[in-house]
Design a protein around this motif. Structure first.
Motif, PDB file in Angstrom:
ATOM      1  N   GLN A 178      34.682 -88.573 -28.205  1.00  0.00           N
ATOM      2  CA  GLN A 178      33.913 -87.099 -28.732  1.00  0.00           C
ATOM      3  C   GLN A 178      33.437 -86.696 -29.966  1.00  0.00           C
ATOM      4  O   GLN A 178      33.926 -87.259 -30.923  1.00  0.00           O
ATOM      5  N   GLU A 179      31.981 -86.842 -30.093  1.00  0.00           N
ATOM      6  CA  GLU A 179      31.439 -86.670 -31.144  1.00  0.00           C
ATOM      7  C   GLU A 179      31.258 -85.248 -31.498  1.00  0.00           C
ATOM      8  O   GLU A 179      30.661 -84.372 -30.837  1.00  0.00           O
ATOM      9  N   VAL A 180      32.134 -84.737 -32.408  1.00  0.00           N
ATOM     10  CA  VAL A 180      32.352 -83.286 -32.786  1.00  0.00           C
ATOM     11  C   VAL A 180      30.962 -82.722 -33.230  1.00  0.00           C
ATOM     12  O   VAL A 180      30.279 -83.211 -34.311  1.00  0.00           O
ATOM     13  N   PRO A 181      30.597 -81.662 -32.796  1.00  0.00           N
ATOM     14  CA  PRO A 181      29.154 -81.096 -32.995  1.00  0.00           C
ATOM     15  C   PRO A 181      29.424 -80.361 -34.574  1.00  0.00           C
ATOM     16  O   PRO A 181      30.458 -79.894 -34.930  1.00  0.00           O
ATOM     17  N   HIS A 182      28.298 -80.390 -34.989  1.00  0.00           N
ATOM     18  CA  HIS A 182      28.062 -79.903 -36.282  1.00  0.00           C
ATOM     19  C   HIS A 182      27.610 -78.239 -36.192  1.00  0.00           C
ATOM     20  O   HIS A 182      27.234 -77.720 -35.185  1.00  0.00           O
ATOM     21  N   SER A 183      27.791 -77.388 -37.242  1.00  0.00           N
ATOM     22  CA  SER A 183      27.496 -76.076 -37.008  1.00  0.00           C
ATOM     23  C   SER A 183      27.206 -75.619 -38.668  1.00  0.00           C
ATOM     24  O   SER A 183      27.442 -76.341 -39.623  1.00  0.00           O
ATOM     25  N   GLY A 184      26.372 -74.310 -38.488  1.00  0.00           N
ATOM     26  CA  GLY A 184      26.065 -73.817 -39.704  1.00  0.00           C
ATOM     27  C   GLY A 184      24.847 -74.410 -40.381  1.00  0.00           C
ATOM     28  O   GLY A 184      24.584 -75.511 -39.873  1.00  0.00           O
ATOM     29  N   LYS A 185      24.230 -73.821 -41.562  1.00  0.00           N
ATOM     30  CA  LYS A 185      23.068 -74.240 -42.227  1.00  0.00           C
ATOM     31  C   LYS A 185      23.144 -75.770 -42.995  1.00  0.00           C
ATOM     32  O   LYS A 185      22.252 -76.563 -42.950  1.00  0.00           O
ATOM     33  N   THR A 186      24.550 -76.002 -43.296  1.00  0.00           N
ATOM     34  CA  THR A 186      24.783 -77.163 -44.041  1.00  0.00           C
ATOM     35  C   THR A 186      25.079 -78.309 -42.939  1.00  0.00           C
ATOM     36  O   THR A 186      25.119 -79.429 -43.354  1.00  0.00           O
ATOM     37  N   GLY A 187      25.092 -77.964 -42.119  1.00  0.00           N
ATOM     38  CA  GLY A 187      25.600 -79.023 -40.913  1.00  0.00           C
ATOM     39  C   GLY A 187      27.124 -79.564 -41.083  1.00  0.00           C
ATOM     40  O   GLY A 187      27.376 -80.634 -40.966  1.00  0.00           O
ATOM     41  N   GLY A 188      27.926 -78.491 -41.388  1.00  0.00           N
ATOM     42  CA  GLY A 188      29.408 -78.676 -41.537  1.00  0.00           C
ATOM     43  C   GLY A 188      30.186 -78.880 -40.130  1.00  0.00           C
ATOM     44  O   GLY A 188      29.367 -78.848 -39.276  1.00  0.00           O
TER      45      GLY A 188
END
Length: 322
Positions: A74-84
């Motif tokens: 599983q490639e954990v998805p990024h979130s937020g403007k900074t890509g965290g």
């Protein structure tokens, strides 16, 4: 899965996998474009392969990993403007990590480009990384180990990546379908960094940023304050582009200082410019200019207005380069 260079990283993975004490968490770190994600997926194939010589490249798990279709990776998805990574995503991983693998004996979670993983997200993941189920593994990729808390770093096995040789990079570009002329043009700019060479050849915006960097270098050498400010202002509306231009400019400065001390290990995108710069700058000036660039990067990452940051940088450069 064809790999170019990174012999040290491959050797480290092989040593860990055959040691009899396989770690559950890995951190693959290095400069952008040096194959961190490629190495991470290679590690996934190495851990999940069912062949005699791992990774064999021909068994079903290897095939699924190569095509990014393995149900236990599983490639954990990024979130937020900074890509965290959101705390909610981390909590979902923590809940899912205790479920047995779908197909094989292991399952992996990939946290790619984890440079902006927040303290809260790392703390939420800490207990799982510290005491994972026997079948669960974690792979993080980032440009620097400094992005992680010491509590995380103490629980991962770190593997560094680096640019390959220019001939290896050229071969990789040829294998990707580019002409010899295009490959030479890209390698002249980004040397042995395959990822950035590919980006340069495929993205006009990167080509424009490289051209802009050369304008910045010429403006500093010619002490042309107007041209310098105009070039900086041209990219100030795109912070990512501005940060890239400042990084490339700092490499030019590094090359110039190396040439002044008798070294000739070019990593910048403008070798001729670096040679000219070396004749017009002292080591002390170079150090101060580097500090000015570093301060500007820190200001930009601290959400200082790009317009204000580049104006201050231009004034600082002209003062140091007077």
């Amino acid at each position: 899965m064809k790999l170019y260079g990174n012999a040290h990283g491959l050797a480290a993975i092989e040593a860990m996998c055959t040691s009899g004490r396989l770690p559950h968490s890995f951190l693959i770190y290095g400069e952008q474009g040096t194959g961190k994600k490629t190495l991470a997926w290679y590690l996934a194939a190495r851990l999940l392969c069912e062949g005699a010589h791992k990774p064999c490249g021909s068994c079903k798990p290897c095939h699924n990993v190569e095509h990014r279709q393995h149900p236990d990776v599983q490639e954990v998805p990024h979130s937020g403007k900074t890509g965290g990574f959101s705390v909610e995503s981390i909590r979902r991983v923590c809940a899912d990590a205790y479920k047995t693998p779908n197909n094989g004996m292991r399952k992996l979670y990939l946290f790619t480009d984890a440079d902006h993983m927040t303290v809260q997200a790392q703390n939420a993941l800490l207990k799982l990384v510290e005491e994972p189920p026997d079948f669960t593994y974690f792979v993080f990729t980032a440009q620097s180990k400094q992005a992680f808390l010491e509590t995380i770093l103490s629980r991962v096995s770190a593997i560094g990546t680096s640019a390959c040789t220019e001939p290896q990079c050229t071969q990789a570009l040829l294998d990707a379908g580019y002409s010899g002329e295009d490959a030479a043009r890209a390698v002249a700019v980004f040397h042995g960094n395959i990822g950035r060479c590919l980006e340069y050849l495929s993205d006009p915006a990167v080509q424009e940023t490289v051209a802009l960097t050369k304008k910045l270098a010429d403006s500093i050498m010619n002490r042309d304050e107007y041209a310098l400010l105009a070039a900086l202002t041209a990219c100030s509306t795109d912070k990512t582009r501005l940060l890239t231009a400042l990084e490339l400019l700092d490499r030019q400065l590094r090359d110039a200082l190396c040439l002044r001390t008798g070294a000739n290990a070019c990593i910048g995108c403008y070798p001729d410019g670096a040679a000219q710069f070396a004749q017009r700058i002292t080591l002390a000036q170079g150090e101060r200019l580097h500090d000015a660039l570093l301060r500007t990067v820190q200001d930009l990452e601290g959400n200082v207005s790009p317009a204000l940051a580049v104006t201050a940088l231009c004034a600082g450069i002209m003062t140091e380069n007077a």
